[in-house]
Design an enzyme around this catalytic site. Structure first.
Site, PDB file in Angstrom:
ATOM      1  N   GLU A  31      34.551  54.588  65.923  1.00  0.00           N
ATOM      2  CA  GLU A  31      35.040  55.582  64.963  1.00  0.00           C
ATOM      3  C   GLU A  31      36.162  54.972  64.147  1.00  0.00           C
ATOM      4  O   GLU A  31      37.157  54.511  64.704  1.00  0.00           O
ATOM      5  CB  GLU A  31      35.532  56.825  65.713  1.00  0.00           C
ATOM      6  CG  GLU A  31      36.309  57.821  64.872  1.00  0.00           C
ATOM      7  CD  GLU A  31      35.509  58.402  63.715  1.00  0.00           C
ATOM      8  OE1 GLU A  31      34.523  59.092  63.979  1.00  0.00           O
ATOM      9  OE2 GLU A  31      35.863  58.138  62.544  1.00  0.00           O
ATOM     10  N   GLY A  56      38.042  56.701  61.851  1.00  0.00           N
ATOM     11  CA  GLY A  56      39.138  57.645  61.573  1.00  0.00           C
ATOM     12  C   GLY A  56      39.602  58.364  62.822  1.00  0.00           C
ATOM     13  O   GLY A  56      39.439  57.875  63.941  1.00  0.00           O
ATOM     14  N   GLY A  78      36.757  63.167  66.220  1.00  0.00           N
ATOM     15  CA  GLY A  78      36.316  64.528  65.895  1.00  0.00           C
ATOM     16  C   GLY A  78      35.595  64.631  64.567  1.00  0.00           C
ATOM     17  O   GLY A  78      34.974  65.644  64.272  1.00  0.00           O
ATOM     18  N   GLY A  79      35.702  63.588  63.752  1.00  0.00           N
ATOM     19  CA  GLY A  79      34.931  63.573  62.504  1.00  0.00           C
ATOM     20  C   GLY A  79      35.458  64.535  61.458  1.00  0.00           C
ATOM     21  O   GLY A  79      36.588  65.039  61.551  1.00  0.00           O
ATOM     22  N   HIS A 118      24.204 102.577  62.521  1.00  0.00           N
ATOM     23  CA  HIS A 118      24.596 103.274  61.313  1.00  0.00           C
ATOM     24  C   HIS A 118      26.047 103.682  61.422  1.00  0.00           C
ATOM     25  O   HIS A 118      26.476 104.133  62.474  1.00  0.00           O
ATOM     26  CB  HIS A 118      23.706 104.517  61.144  1.00  0.00           C
ATOM     27  CG  HIS A 118      24.113 105.352  59.966  1.00  0.00           C
ATOM     28  ND1 HIS A 118      23.865 104.952  58.666  1.00  0.00           N
ATOM     29  CD2 HIS A 118      24.756 106.544  59.893  1.00  0.00           C
ATOM     30  CE1 HIS A 118      24.343 105.875  57.847  1.00  0.00           C
ATOM     31  NE2 HIS A 118      24.887 106.846  58.559  1.00  0.00           N
TER      32      HIS A 118
HETATM   33  C1  LIG Z   1      36.464  70.571  53.106  1.00  0.00           C
HETATM   34  C2  LIG Z   1      35.164  70.683  53.865  1.00  0.00           C
HETATM   35  C3  LIG Z   1      34.774  71.909  54.354  1.00  0.00           C
HETATM   36  C4  LIG Z   1      33.586  72.023  55.073  1.00  0.00           C
HETATM   37  N1  LIG Z   1      33.226  73.248  55.541  1.00  0.00           N
HETATM   38  C5  LIG Z   1      32.095  73.372  56.260  1.00  0.00           C
HETATM   39  C6  LIG Z   1      31.730  74.619  56.833  1.00  0.00           C
HETATM   40  O1  LIG Z   1      32.421  75.624  56.669  1.00  0.00           O
HETATM   41  N2  LIG Z   1      30.605  74.678  57.572  1.00  0.00           N
HETATM   42  C7  LIG Z   1      29.812  73.580  57.764  1.00  0.00           C
HETATM   43  O2  LIG Z   1      28.788  73.687  58.452  1.00  0.00           O
HETATM   44  N3  LIG Z   1      30.123  72.395  57.229  1.00  0.00           N
HETATM   45  C8  LIG Z   1      31.241  72.263  56.491  1.00  0.00           C
HETATM   46  N4  LIG Z   1      31.582  71.036  55.996  1.00  0.00           N
HETATM   47  C9  LIG Z   1      30.653  69.897  56.211  1.00  0.00           C
HETATM   48  C10 LIG Z   1      30.807  69.333  57.604  1.00  0.00           C
HETATM   49  O3  LIG Z   1      32.150  68.984  57.821  1.00  0.00           O
HETATM   50  C11 LIG Z   1      29.894  68.123  57.784  1.00  0.00           C
HETATM   51  O4  LIG Z   1      28.582  68.455  57.458  1.00  0.00           O
HETATM   52  C12 LIG Z   1      29.913  67.617  59.225  1.00  0.00           C
HETATM   53  O5  LIG Z   1      31.225  67.386  59.663  1.00  0.00           O
HETATM   54  C13 LIG Z   1      29.065  66.360  59.351  1.00  0.00           C
HETATM   55  O6  LIG Z   1      29.133  65.861  60.666  1.00  0.00           O
HETATM   56  P1  LIG Z   1      28.654  64.382  60.999  1.00  0.00           P
HETATM   57  O7  LIG Z   1      28.813  64.256  62.463  1.00  0.00           O
HETATM   58  O8  LIG Z   1      27.341  64.131  60.377  1.00  0.00           O
HETATM   59  O9  LIG Z   1      29.670  63.431  60.225  1.00  0.00           O
HETATM   60  P2  LIG Z   1      31.256  63.318  60.346  1.00  0.00           P
HETATM   61  O10 LIG Z   1      31.862  64.433  61.078  1.00  0.00           O
HETATM   62  O11 LIG Z   1      31.742  63.020  58.977  1.00  0.00           O
HETATM   63  O12 LIG Z   1      31.444  62.046  61.278  1.00  0.00           O
HETATM   64  C14 LIG Z   1      31.200  60.763  60.824  1.00  0.00           C
HETATM   65  C15 LIG Z   1      32.301  59.875  61.339  1.00  0.00           C
HETATM   66  O13 LIG Z   1      31.831  58.536  61.315  1.00  0.00           O
HETATM   67  C16 LIG Z   1      32.903  57.695  60.996  1.00  0.00           C
HETATM   68  N5  LIG Z   1      32.307  56.458  60.480  1.00  0.00           N
HETATM   69  C17 LIG Z   1      31.420  56.339  59.452  1.00  0.00           C
HETATM   70  N6  LIG Z   1      31.015  55.067  59.337  1.00  0.00           N
HETATM   71  C18 LIG Z   1      31.642  54.380  60.310  1.00  0.00           C
HETATM   72  C19 LIG Z   1      31.613  53.024  60.708  1.00  0.00           C
HETATM   73  N7  LIG Z   1      30.844  52.129  60.090  1.00  0.00           N
HETATM   74  N8  LIG Z   1      32.393  52.648  61.733  1.00  0.00           N
HETATM   75  C20 LIG Z   1      33.174  53.549  62.385  1.00  0.00           C
HETATM   76  N9  LIG Z   1      33.216  54.849  62.071  1.00  0.00           N
HETATM   77  C21 LIG Z   1      32.466  55.247  61.040  1.00  0.00           C
HETATM   78  C22 LIG Z   1      33.724  58.478  60.006  1.00  0.00           C
HETATM   79  O14 LIG Z   1      35.062  58.065  60.046  1.00  0.00           O
HETATM   80  C23 LIG Z   1      33.556  59.906  60.509  1.00  0.00           C
HETATM   81  O15 LIG Z   1      34.636  60.320  61.322  1.00  0.00           O
HETATM   82  C24 LIG Z   1      32.773  70.883  55.294  1.00  0.00           C
HETATM   83  C25 LIG Z   1      33.176  69.647  54.806  1.00  0.00           C
HETATM   84  C26 LIG Z   1      34.354  69.540  54.101  1.00  0.00           C
HETATM   85  C27 LIG Z   1      34.757  68.200  53.586  1.00  0.00           C
END
Ligand SMILES: Cc1cc2nc3c(=O)[nH]c(=O)nc-3n(C[C@H](O)[C@H](O)[C@H](O)COP(=O)(O)OP(=O)(O)OC[C@H]3O[C@@H](n4cnc5c(N)ncnc54)[C@H](O)[C@@H]3O)c2cc1C
Length: 469
Positions: free
Chosen positions: A32, A34, A37-38, A439
């Site tokens: 990861e 960052g 928790g992503g 209702h």
């Molecule tokens: C402001 C905002 C509000 C949102 N609100 C909603 C909502 O209300 N409801 C909803 O369903 N969705 C919402 N989303 C979207 C949601 O956050 C994403 O769809 C979701 O978090 C995606 O999850 P993921 O696990 O695919 O990716 P992420 O959670 O983005 O995880 C990917 C992780 O991989 C890491 N990474 C990437 N490449 C590498 C690498 N090569 N090496 C090491 N680490 C790497 C990144 O740092 C990141 O932490 C929102 C997004 C934003 C920006």
């Protein structure tokens, strides 16, 4: 070289597959770049909803006058709102960090991971390898090529949650869901907000009537420019000056504000990951491609979530992680089912949507559409909210639900009822037609929308008697 049973890249929904590997006695490497928790936890869904709820309360108080209750918002404690936001983020992050440290079969690499060869990654100074890899690498903010943007200080969703003092003014570039949610929040706490969208409408992926209502409502509190080009951006003594070309105004105009938030979309993170080095294919935009089992072009390398470049919602990523978890370890493979992907936009008013829009549904099918205003049901009337509505789209003659939109209070919760129907055996609205509906709750808005179904793209047959299925 260190060898593992499983490598997971990304600690958002990627974390959901880790337990299954540990249960099987595998050693797991988690990579990861960052905070743990992503996006959802650290800079997405969770913090943004703590902010938006405060905005909802403010607007509700302000609008109560129309139902005969006069309320005054005395003050907004920005620091307290932010404190509550960081509380949930840091608690969640802390719990995850603790378990990463405590579980002896996990090695955590807090760096960018890059493929160097098949099934092999470089993580800082180390090289790691595994026969199974899960790519949950997400997306990051896309920065548009606007002249001058690279020379000013701007925010993306990565930094906007860190703004220390309540902003006096902010320009938001982008009229998508992130732009609309922050416009709602900042305008409600008293920040002067400008939204500049290139698309002719706000929320261009929603039903046109949704876009209209959201624009109408946000325009009461923010200056909204749609169909507008941003010509240039300049820095001005700690402020930003954004020059725009709104087709509704005759000349170019410059808007000055304290902050600039760029919310014009996202791009893939595969430039960091270099999946091609391990034979994993991406599309021309860098999004990872998979088959219906979420397996990439390389056996036993799976991908999920935002990294796929579609349906970028946390619940979709979670669902996809459950598919991957199964397909990584079980004989019987499950296929991806995206027939009823829901989402919500937590702006003013709230928007909930599932499945197809009317336009999409009409392609090659007979469809019936039913629309009901909140105002037409008792509780909707009690709320006193005149712009809000539910719209349902049903296939004819099967009565299978193809999609729905709800715009108004509790829209996300209401639309979930339709999502659940779409996952029932037949996918029709028959269970709702048979059920007792409390209702007078807001659920009646949905019943009333189904009650108003009319043919949308075909002539109704004469003397045709439908039979319940
Ligand atoms: C402001 C905002 C509000 C949102 N609100 C909603 C909502 O209300 N409801 C909803 O369903 N969705 C919402 N989303 C979207 C949601 O956050 C994403 O769809 C979701 O978090 C995606 O999850 P993921 O696990 O695919 O990716 P992420 O959670 O983005 O995880 C990917 C992780 O991989 C890491 N990474 C990437 N490449 C590498 C690498 N090569 N090496 C090491 N680490 C790497 C990144 O740092 C990141 O932490 C929102 C997004 C934003 C920006």
């Amino acid at each position: 070289m260190k060898e593992y049973g499983l490598i997971v890249v990304g600690t958002g929904a990627g974390m959901n597959v880790v337990d299954s590997a540990l249960e099987r006695g595998l050693k797991v490497a988690i990579v990861e770049e960052g905070p743990v928790g992503g996006t959802c936890l650290n800079r997405g869904c969770i913090p943004s909803k703590v902010l938006v709820h405060a905005a909802d309360v403010i607007r509700e108080a302000e609008e109560a006058a129309k139902i005969g209750v006069s309320l005054k918002v005395e003050s907004v404690d920005y620091k307290r709102i932010k404190e509550r936001m960081w509380d949930i983020v840091l608690t969640g992050r802390g719990e995850m960090e603790t378990s990463l440290k405590q579980i002896k079969d996990i090695d955590f690499y807090n760096v960018i991971g890059t493929f160097v060869s098949e099934y092999t990654m470089q993580v800082g100074n180390e090289t790691i390898k595994a026969p199974r890899i899960v790519l949950a690498s997400g997306a990051r903010a896309q920065i548009p090529p606007i002249p001058g943007l690279d020379k000013v200080k701007y925010h993306t969703y990565r930094t906007v949650f860190g703004i220390e003092e309540k902003p006096e003014s902010i320009v938001i570039l982008g009229g998508g869901y992130i732009g609309c949610e922050f416009a709602h929040f900042f305008s409600a706490i008293g920040t002067r907000v400008f939204v500049i969208g290139r698309n002719p409408v706000l929320l261009p992926h929603e039903e046109p009537e949704t876009s209209l209502v959201v624009k109408k409502r946000l325009s009461k509190h923010a200056e909204i420019h749609t169909g507008t080009n941003t010509v240039k951006v300049e820095g001005l003594e700690g402020r930003v000056a954004v020059t725009i070309n709104d087709p509704l105004e005759r000349a170019e105009r410059t808007i000055e504000a304290q902050h600039l938030l760029v919310a014009t979309g996202v791009r893939s993170n595969t430039d960091w990951l270099k999946p091609e080095k391990s034979g994993v294919k991406t599309d021309d935009k860098g999004w990872i491609t998979t088959d219906q089992y979420l397996e990439t072009s390389k056996p036993n390398i799976f991908a999920l979530g935002d990294a796929l470049g579609r349906n970028m919602y946390r619940h979709t990523a979670n669902y996809e992680a459950s598919v991957v978890r199964n397909n990584l370890f079980e004989e019987h493979k499950v296929t991806l089912d995206l027939h009823a992907v829901p989402h919500a936009v937590f702006t003013n008013p709230q928007v909930g949507q599932v499945g197809m829009t009317e336009e999409e549904a009409k392609q090659g099918r007979k469809v019936m559409v039913g629309v009901s205003r909140y105002f037409d049901s008792a509780m909707g009337y009690a709320y006193g909210d005149e712009d809000t509505f539910a719209k349902v789209i049903v296939e004819y003659p099967s009565r299978r639900i193809l999609g729905a939109t709800v715009v108004g209070p509790q829209a996300a919760t209401l639309v979930q009822q339709i999502v659940n129907l779409m996952y029932s055996e037949t996918g029709t609205y028959a269970p709702l037609a048979r059920a007792q509906i409390i209702h007078p709750a807001l659920s009646e808005v949905l019943v009333s929308a189904f009650g108003r179904l009319r043919p949308a793209n075909f002539e109704p047959e004469q003397h045709h008697h439908e039979h319940s299925r």
